[in-house]
Design an enzyme around this catalytic site. Structure first.
Site, PDB file in Angstrom:
ATOM      1  N   GLY A 124       2.756   4.807   2.231  1.00 14.68           N
ATOM      2  CA  GLY A 124       4.270   5.112   2.236  1.00 14.68           C
ATOM      3  C   GLY A 124       3.642   6.951   2.757  1.00 14.68           C
TER       4      GLY A 124
ATOM      5  NE  ARG B 290       3.769   0.004   3.156  1.00 17.60           N
ATOM      6  CZ  ARG B 290       3.585   0.917   2.527  1.00 17.60           C
ATOM      7  NH1 ARG B 290       3.111   1.149   1.504  1.00 17.60           N
ATOM      8  NH2 ARG B 290       4.886   1.580   2.463  1.00 17.60           N
TER       9      ARG B 290
ATOM     10  CG  ASP C 205       1.794   2.281  -7.229  1.00 15.17           C
ATOM     11  OD1 ASP C 205       2.329   1.746  -6.097  1.00 15.17           O
ATOM     12  OD2 ASP C 205       2.459   0.734  -7.907  1.00 15.17           O
TER      13      ASP C 205
ATOM     14  CB  THR D 111       4.165   7.409  -4.234  1.00 14.11           C
ATOM     15  OG1 THR D 111       6.093   6.832  -3.328  1.00 14.11           O
ATOM     16  CG2 THR D 111       4.540   7.637  -5.386  1.00 14.11           C
TER      17      THR D 111
ATOM     18  CG  ASP E  24       5.531   4.144  -8.225  1.00 12.98           C
ATOM     19  OD1 ASP E  24       5.706   4.684  -7.348  1.00 12.98           O
ATOM     20  OD2 ASP E  24       6.365   3.258  -7.813  1.00 12.98           O
TER      21      ASP E  24
ATOM     22  NE  ARG F 156      30.333  14.102  -2.788  1.00 12.05           N
ATOM     23  CZ  ARG F 156      30.763  13.864  -4.102  1.00 12.05           C
ATOM     24  NH1 ARG F 156      31.357  12.623  -4.900  1.00 12.05           N
ATOM     25  NH2 ARG F 156      29.572  13.253  -5.002  1.00 12.05           N
TER      26      ARG F 156
ATOM     27  NE  ARG G  83      36.897   2.426   5.307  1.00 14.04           N
ATOM     28  CZ  ARG G  83      37.214   2.904   6.461  1.00 14.04           C
ATOM     29  NH1 ARG G  83      35.594   3.849   7.233  1.00 14.04           N
ATOM     30  NH2 ARG G  83      37.505   2.469   7.480  1.00 14.04           N
TER      31      ARG G  83
ATOM     32  NE  ARG H 176       6.596  -0.745  -1.430  1.00 13.57           N
ATOM     33  CZ  ARG H 176       5.533  -0.312  -2.023  1.00 13.57           C
ATOM     34  NH1 ARG H 176       4.396  -0.300  -2.632  1.00 13.57           N
ATOM     35  NH2 ARG H 176       4.886  -0.704  -0.559  1.00 13.57           N
TER      36      ARG H 176
ATOM     37  CD  GLN I 299      16.315   7.112   1.425  1.00 12.29           C
ATOM     38  OE1 GLN I 299      15.668   6.908   0.039  1.00 12.29           O
ATOM     39  NE2 GLN I 299      15.789   5.728   1.682  1.00 12.29           N
TER      40      GLN I 299
HETATM   41  P1  ADP Z   1       1.242   3.105  -2.478  1.00 15.55           P
HETATM   42  O1  ADP Z   1      -0.170   3.864  -2.044  1.00 15.55           O
HETATM   43  O2  ADP Z   1       2.091   4.553  -1.752  1.00 15.55           O
HETATM   44  O3  ADP Z   1       1.825   2.587  -3.285  1.00 15.55           O
HETATM   45  P2  ADP Z   1       0.786   0.813  -1.111  1.00 15.55           P
HETATM   46  O4  ADP Z   1       1.148   0.039  -2.755  1.00 15.55           O
HETATM   47  O5  ADP Z   1       0.839   0.045   0.510  1.00 15.55           O
HETATM   48  O6  ADP Z   1       1.329   2.343  -1.189  1.00 15.55           O
HETATM   49  O7  ADP Z   1      -0.848   0.673  -1.629  1.00 15.55           O
HETATM   50  C1  ADP Z   1      -1.817   1.187  -0.259  1.00 15.55           C
HETATM   51  C2  ADP Z   1      -2.155   0.601  -0.104  1.00 15.55           C
HETATM   52  O8  ADP Z   1      -3.649   0.886  -1.407  1.00 15.55           O
HETATM   53  C3  ADP Z   1      -2.815  -0.629   0.232  1.00 15.55           C
HETATM   54  O9  ADP Z   1      -2.521  -1.118   1.775  1.00 15.55           O
HETATM   55  C4  ADP Z   1      -4.423  -1.622   0.412  1.00 15.55           C
HETATM   56  O10 ADP Z   1      -5.004  -1.063   0.815  1.00 15.55           O
HETATM   57  C5  ADP Z   1      -4.595  -0.909  -1.387  1.00 15.55           C
HETATM   58  N1  ADP Z   1      -3.920  -1.251  -2.151  1.00 15.55           N
HETATM   59  C6  ADP Z   1      -3.121  -1.203  -2.768  1.00 15.55           C
HETATM   60  N2  ADP Z   1      -3.572  -2.497  -4.255  1.00 15.55           N
HETATM   61  C7  ADP Z   1      -4.534  -2.169  -4.474  1.00 15.55           C
HETATM   62  C8  ADP Z   1      -5.496  -3.109  -5.344  1.00 15.55           C
HETATM   63  N3  ADP Z   1      -5.182  -3.742  -6.343  1.00 15.55           N
HETATM   64  N4  ADP Z   1      -6.791  -2.856  -5.485  1.00 15.55           N
HETATM   65  C9  ADP Z   1      -7.320  -2.227  -4.312  1.00 15.55           C
HETATM   66  N5  ADP Z   1      -6.649  -1.716  -3.489  1.00 15.55           N
HETATM   67  C10 ADP Z   1      -5.138  -1.473  -3.188  1.00 15.55           C
HETATM   68  O1  F6P Z   2       7.132   2.938  -1.313  1.00 12.79           O
HETATM   69  C1  F6P Z   2       7.402   4.292  -0.074  1.00 12.79           C
HETATM   70  C2  F6P Z   2       8.247   3.388   0.057  1.00 12.79           C
HETATM   71  O2  F6P Z   2       9.127   3.624   0.839  1.00 12.79           O
HETATM   72  C3  F6P Z   2       8.995   2.538  -0.474  1.00 12.79           C
HETATM   73  O3  F6P Z   2       9.773   3.342  -1.640  1.00 12.79           O
HETATM   74  C4  F6P Z   2      10.003   1.582   0.018  1.00 12.79           C
HETATM   75  O4  F6P Z   2      10.301   0.336  -0.245  1.00 12.79           O
HETATM   76  C5  F6P Z   2       8.469   1.362   0.844  1.00 12.79           C
HETATM   77  O5  F6P Z   2       7.693   1.745   0.744  1.00 12.79           O
HETATM   78  C6  F6P Z   2       9.107   1.133   2.108  1.00 12.79           C
HETATM   79  O6  F6P Z   2       7.902   0.179   2.937  1.00 12.79           O
HETATM   80  P1  F6P Z   2       7.578   0.176   4.265  1.00 12.79           P
HETATM   81  O7  F6P Z   2       7.526   1.820   4.723  1.00 12.79           O
HETATM   82  O8  F6P Z   2       6.317  -0.036   4.902  1.00 12.79           O
HETATM   83  O9  F6P Z   2       8.450  -0.596   5.108  1.00 12.79           O
END
Ligand code: ADP
Ligand code: F6P
Length: 323
Positions: A11, A72, A103, A125, A129, A154, A162, A171, A255
């Site tokens: 993201g 992704r 992560d 991120t 997290d 608000r 309301r 997430r 956001q």
């Molecule tokens: P973020 O880095 O924001 O948490 P994602 O969870 O979508 O976003 O991860 C980004 C990219 O990292 C994924 O699209 C994938 O290419 C790679 N990735 C995620 N998990 C793994 C994994 N377990 N092993 C290798 N690459 C990963």
């Molecule tokens: O990890 C960043 C994030 O913005 C999360 O907070 C959210 O749940 C998710 O990505 C949304 O993913 P996408 O932009 O792929 O819809």
């Protein structure tokens, strides 16, 4: 001359560009040439890179998103794609990679490092997290956007007496919701770590009216079991029993957008600079993060195997402050 590549992944987060700029300019200062990988790990698999120069990164400090693009990539999770990425880096005489991301991205970074390629992570991120950084690039900007939205909601909530539900990102991590609850003065916060069933949400909001409030607000995390969809469905199905309506606002991708705050620009600049410093000193396999007010390096192995904890006491504080 040594060569470093930088990729923004997962993201996007406000401040990623400030980190790219810092990596490029601190790299140049240390006689390291920097290449930018386009579109996250997809670009790495395809060998899609551009040369970044000191002048070329002018004017990006204040831009949200990432000028390099991000995607992704499911394909990158395979060892075959990871080896192809390393081949592309080697073909371009690149001897180190900086991964700016959350992560998932750092799991990808660790996979490349385990295959023998020098990788340094930068904590970025909006979800906050990531183990190994108290605060990550983008969180401050996202939180300020959320709080600004809550303040706006608000005024109309109060005028109309309301109840409102505001769903925020995060997430499976409730940091944004919890901090937005504290900074925005919500009556209730629902997160994956602190689930509240819809019937209790209805009771809690009602109790705010009974305490004399003209409005009530609940902030929920998108990844909670009891998210906007679940809670709205309950209110719809049990309208008569609940006795009042709930208006729902899903803040969504607003956001992640917009110009980075001053805090995020500085954090990103410092983390980007520290990532280059580590590479220059011959280090790799580490995440560059921010711990106890300072730059800190944490082994990627630790980062991907540990979960970051949320301070449970803050829910109690949010509850007391909402009275
Ligand atoms: P973020 O880095 O924001 O948490 P994602 O969870 O979508 O976003 O991860 C980004 C990219 O990292 C994924 O699209 C994938 O290419 C790679 N990735 C995620 N998990 C793994 C994994 N377990 N092993 C290798 N690459 C990963
Ligand atoms: O990890 C960043 C994030 O913005 C999360 O907070 C959210 O749940 C998710 O990505 C949304 O993913 P996408 O932009 O792929 O819809």
């Amino acid at each position: 001359m040594r060569r470093l590549a930088v990729v923004t992944s997962g993201g996007d987060a406000p401040g990623m560009n400030a980190a790219v700029r810092a990596i490029t300019r601190v790299g140049a200062e240390a006689d390291i040439e920097v290449y930018g990988v386009r579109d996250g790990y997809k670009g790495l698999i395809e060998g899609d890179m551009i040369h970044l120069t000191e002048r070329g990164v002018s004017g990006i400090l204040q831009l949200g998103g990432t000028i390099l693009g991000t995607v992704r990539s499911e394909e990158f999770k395979t060892a075959e794609a990871q080896h192809r990425a390393i081949e592309n880096l080697k073909k371009n005489f690149i001897d180190g990679l900086v991964v700016i991301g959350g992560d998932g991205s750092q799991k990808g970074a660790f996979a490349l490092f385990k295959h023998g390629f020098p990788v340094v992570g930068v904590a970025s991120t909006i979800d906050n997290d990531l183990y190994g950084s108290d605060i990550t690039i983008g969180v401050d900007t996202a939180l300020n956007t959320i709080v600004e939205s809550i303040d706006k909601i608000r005024t109309t909530a109060e005028s109309h007496e309301r109840a409102f539900l505001i769903e925020v990102m995060g997430r499976k991590y409730g940091y944004l919701a919890l901090m937005a609850g504290l900074a925005g003065g919500a009556e209730l916060v629902v997160t994956p770590e602190f689930e509240v069933d819809p019937a209790t949400v209805a009771d809690e909001l009602l109790s705010a009216y009974e305490r004399g409030k003209r409005y009530a607000m609940v902030v929920v995390t998108d990844g909670a079991k009891n998210n906007a969809e679940t809670i709205a469905k309950y209110f719809k199905e049990h309208g008569e029993k609940v006795g009042y309506e709930l208006r729902v606002t899903i803040l969504g991708h607003v956001q992640r957008g917009g110009a980075p705050s001053a805090f995020d620009r500085i954090l990103a600049s410092r983390l980007g600079a520290a990532a280059v410093q580590l590479f220059k000193d011959g280090g790799s396999g580490m995440l560059t993060g921010w711990i106890n007010g300072k730059v800190a390096y944490t082994p990627l192995e630790e980062v991907v195997t540990n979960k970051k904890a949320l301070d449970i006491n803050l829910w109690r504080l949010a509850e007391i402050l909402s009275r």
